[in-house]
Design a protein around this motif. Sequence first.
Motif, PDB file in Angstrom:
ATOM      1  N   TRP A 179       0.835  -1.214   0.000  1.00 43.45           N
ATOM      2  CA  TRP A 179       0.000   0.000   0.000  1.00 43.45           C
ATOM      3  C   TRP A 179       0.865   1.256   0.000  1.00 43.45           C
ATOM      4  O   TRP A 179       0.498   2.256  -0.601  1.00 43.45           O
ATOM      5  N   GLU A 180       2.004   1.204   0.686  1.00 48.43           N
ATOM      6  CA  GLU A 180       2.915   2.350   0.701  1.00 48.43           C
ATOM      7  C   GLU A 180       3.800   2.365  -0.543  1.00 48.43           C
ATOM      8  O   GLU A 180       4.103   3.413  -1.080  1.00 48.43           O
ATOM      9  N   SER A 231       1.526   3.524  -4.457  1.00 54.26           N
ATOM     10  CA  SER A 231       0.475   4.495  -4.164  1.00 54.26           C
ATOM     11  C   SER A 231      -0.677   4.331  -5.156  1.00 54.26           C
ATOM     12  O   SER A 231      -0.472   4.294  -6.358  1.00 54.26           O
TER      13      SER A 231
END
Length: 59
Positions: free
Chosen positions: A17-18, A21
């Motif tokens: 998730w990081e 993006s």
Amino acid sequence: MIDKAPPTREEHPSPLWEKCSGLWELIRSCQNWDRLQRPNLDYIISKLGEYVEKEEISS
């Protein structure tokens, strides 16, 4: 129609998730109850390709 709350990022933690993006939002858009609101396959493939290119460049 099923009246169930959609999953959250907190329920499904991932370093992706990081790193990518927008990936969570893409996944969620694919789960839209209204099939007309879901992205088409060409868009999904294009976005996934962007994530792969980004990863290859940053590696």
